[in-house]
Design a protein around this motif. Sequence first.
Motif, PDB file in Angstrom:
ATOM      1  N   MET A   1     -41.368 -12.744 -39.899  1.00 46.28           N
ATOM      2  CA  MET A   1     -42.276 -11.962 -39.066  1.00 46.28           C
ATOM      3  C   MET A   1     -41.467 -11.148 -38.057  1.00 46.28           C
ATOM      4  O   MET A   1     -40.475 -11.601 -37.538  1.00 46.28           O
ATOM      5  N   ARG A  75     -36.702  -7.532 -34.376  1.00 47.39           N
ATOM      6  CA  ARG A  75     -36.315  -8.212 -35.610  1.00 47.39           C
ATOM      7  C   ARG A  75     -36.421  -9.723 -35.503  1.00 47.39           C
ATOM      8  O   ARG A  75     -36.136 -10.307 -34.454  1.00 47.39           O
ATOM      9  N   HIS A 111     -38.045  -1.891 -41.130  1.00 46.73           N
ATOM     10  CA  HIS A 111     -38.727  -2.691 -42.157  1.00 46.73           C
ATOM     11  C   HIS A 111     -39.079  -4.061 -41.599  1.00 46.73           C
ATOM     12  O   HIS A 111     -38.241  -4.732 -41.002  1.00 46.73           O
ATOM     13  N   ASN A 112     -40.314  -4.450 -41.801  1.00 52.24           N
ATOM     14  CA  ASN A 112     -40.729  -5.828 -41.506  1.00 52.24           C
ATOM     15  C   ASN A 112     -41.054  -6.491 -42.833  1.00 52.24           C
ATOM     16  O   ASN A 112     -41.892  -5.984 -43.576  1.00 52.24           O
ATOM     17  N   THR A 136     -28.284  -6.787 -44.438  1.00 57.63           N
ATOM     18  CA  THR A 136     -29.742  -6.921 -44.537  1.00 57.63           C
ATOM     19  C   THR A 136     -30.314  -6.374 -45.846  1.00 57.63           C
ATOM     20  O   THR A 136     -29.770  -5.449 -46.454  1.00 57.63           O
ATOM     21  N   ASP A 137     -31.447  -6.954 -46.210  1.00 57.24           N
ATOM     22  CA  ASP A 137     -32.234  -6.444 -47.334  1.00 57.24           C
ATOM     23  C   ASP A 137     -32.866  -5.095 -46.946  1.00 57.24           C
ATOM     24  O   ASP A 137     -33.133  -4.247 -47.786  1.00 57.24           O
ATOM     25  N   SER A 138     -33.079  -4.905 -45.649  1.00 54.40           N
ATOM     26  CA  SER A 138     -33.745  -3.685 -45.188  1.00 54.40           C
ATOM     27  C   SER A 138     -32.878  -2.452 -45.410  1.00 54.40           C
ATOM     28  O   SER A 138     -33.368  -1.389 -45.760  1.00 54.40           O
TER      29      SER A 138
HETATM   30  N1  GLU Z   1     -35.623  -8.872 -43.755  1.00 59.04           N
HETATM   31  C1  GLU Z   1     -35.343  -7.999 -42.678  1.00 59.04           C
HETATM   32  C2  GLU Z   1     -34.100  -8.429 -41.906  1.00 59.04           C
HETATM   33  O1  GLU Z   1     -33.656  -9.544 -41.997  1.00 59.04           O
HETATM   34  C3  GLU Z   1     -36.479  -7.812 -41.732  1.00 59.04           C
HETATM   35  C4  GLU Z   1     -36.824  -9.069 -41.005  1.00 59.04           C
HETATM   36  C5  GLU Z   1     -37.987  -8.851 -40.059  1.00 59.04           C
HETATM   37  O2  GLU Z   1     -39.123  -8.752 -40.567  1.00 59.04           O
HETATM   38  O3  GLU Z   1     -37.712  -8.850 -38.848  1.00 59.04           O
HETATM   39  O4  GLU Z   1     -33.558  -7.619 -41.226  1.00 59.04           O
END
Ligand code: GLU
Length: 607
Positions: A1, A75, A111-112, A136-138
Amino acid sequence: MCGIVGYIGNKEAAPILLEGLKKLEYRGYDSAGIAVKIDNSNFIIVKETGRISNLVKLTNNGKNLSGNSGIGHTRWATNGKATLVNAHPHTSSFNEPLNFKECDAKIVGVHNGIIENSAELKQKLEINGYKLYSETDSEVLIKLIDYYFNKYNQDPFLAISKTMLRVKGSYALEIMFKSLPEEIWVARKDSPMVVGINDDESFIASDIPAILKFTKNIYSVDNFEIGKVKKGEVHFYNLNGEELLKETKKIELDSSLVEKSGYEHFMMKEIHEEPSAISEVLKRYTAENEVKFDIDEEFIKQISSITIVGCGSSYNAAKVAQYVIEDIANIPVDVKLSSEFRDHKPILRKNDLVIFLSRSGETSDTLASLRLAKKENIKTIVITNDIKSSLAKEGDFVLDTCAGEEIAVTTTKCFSNDLIVLYLLAIHFAHVRDNLDESNYLNEIRKIPSLIEEILKDQSKIQWLATKLITLKKVFFIGRNTDFAISLEGSLKLKEICYIHSEAFVAGEMRYGSISLLKEGTAVIGVLTQRKILDKTLQNLLECKKYGAYIVGISTNDNDIDKMVDYSCYVPKINDHFEASLICIVLQLLSYYGSVAKGFNADRPIS
Ligand code: GLU
């Protein structure tokens, strides 16, 4: 989240973005960042680790960067550590964007959510010559959009929709393209997002309270929708590129979301109200150095034993009180579940006291139990949050929990206030019977509201633990005395709102059978606050480790158990008898974050 925000209009974007982020901080806050578009269509990006307040300071409340459109992110790391380089916004450039330095990337985004196949996609991008600067995946997601943007003639819709078809996972996404200065693009799947508009400006956020101050006309964005957001105007498309006709919803000021005061759920709001609820009940039942209850003192002197009756969390509060009353007032206490009390004829004698606990005052088993006790001519005290309820009408003495309205299904502030009323009873009984000076204990109890505030200030460790626990199969709690009693509440909460199989065991009992349940994929949380018995519970916890369990210790901040357990959390130190009031906040937050991370509505998990 985590939280995302966006703005496009004629005002300075940065202060609006920061204000929105502050409202979303409850969603996660290990780092934050914003990007604004400047006149020549390049970007200024500023990121900072830690709380939003760090970013506010770094940007002088947004005044240090100027531009009329921008995006922001708070984040909660899922892929890659909570470092500056991993903080959002991310860009299509191969080099990490530097704070305040003009960035000419083609694409900047936040990105969330979680991209589940990011490792595979990263490989594909690298084969195609991409270099990634973060873990990051973002960033993978943004670079993939860039890949399709180049492949499909710099068409933003195709770039995003092709990416959506390629990625697996969840996202609420905001994208700014260098070539499209008048637009912010958004897309969503399984992470919340709303867009609000005014005459000549538009706002984007994860949750309505972040933008409610600026507009009441809100679109909710649905799964697999893509939006082109312009000043005061937004167009939505499905994945086939067909424009969708959507209407704004007018959010009224007294809507439930506003009542939640910026929190996503009533449960979180009510947890944050606990310090004031406790202060309220203390005000009601204490004077400077003494407890004030309107209970016949002659009767108090004659009490031979006490039975406390309740269901669910009321029962758990009663279990905590059992140890506290026995220790402080030296009166034997038994605790019974209401259904058991009524279904198995209780043995009650003349000078016994029965205390009934019920939030609503209408719990049918508890009411039936009260009537049973009254029939035997036994004196009763009712503790309830509704003094007009049936239980309140029928009890001999009625004590108001004073917690105010509690809307979430699972109790938080009523539970905490029940504990306080029971502590006060313990010291009051001891004062009346044995002349105990109430002031020392009262001073300790009065510290509780501010110590809870302290816990609420930094929830990051608890939030992390919750996301870990929901990946495991079972969560057991162990503790002794009040540490055990409060574990019952932690365990109940995990069952009730996270749907996790959980049990609480008396630590000393573990080895007589239950330990066989432990294996990989099980967590054991040791509650370790009771000074005299803490070492014993710690030994039990370490034994659990041998069976493959992931062990967690929740202790007081005068201990250091970091090296002994897999994960640790601490609460402030107060008198041992009252530590349960601090531990319960940790356990409430743990279940809240677990529930939300599993995608439930924490207020009504089965709705
Ligand atoms: N998966 C992303 C990250 O780790 C977004 C995580 C998020 O929703 O804050 O940066």
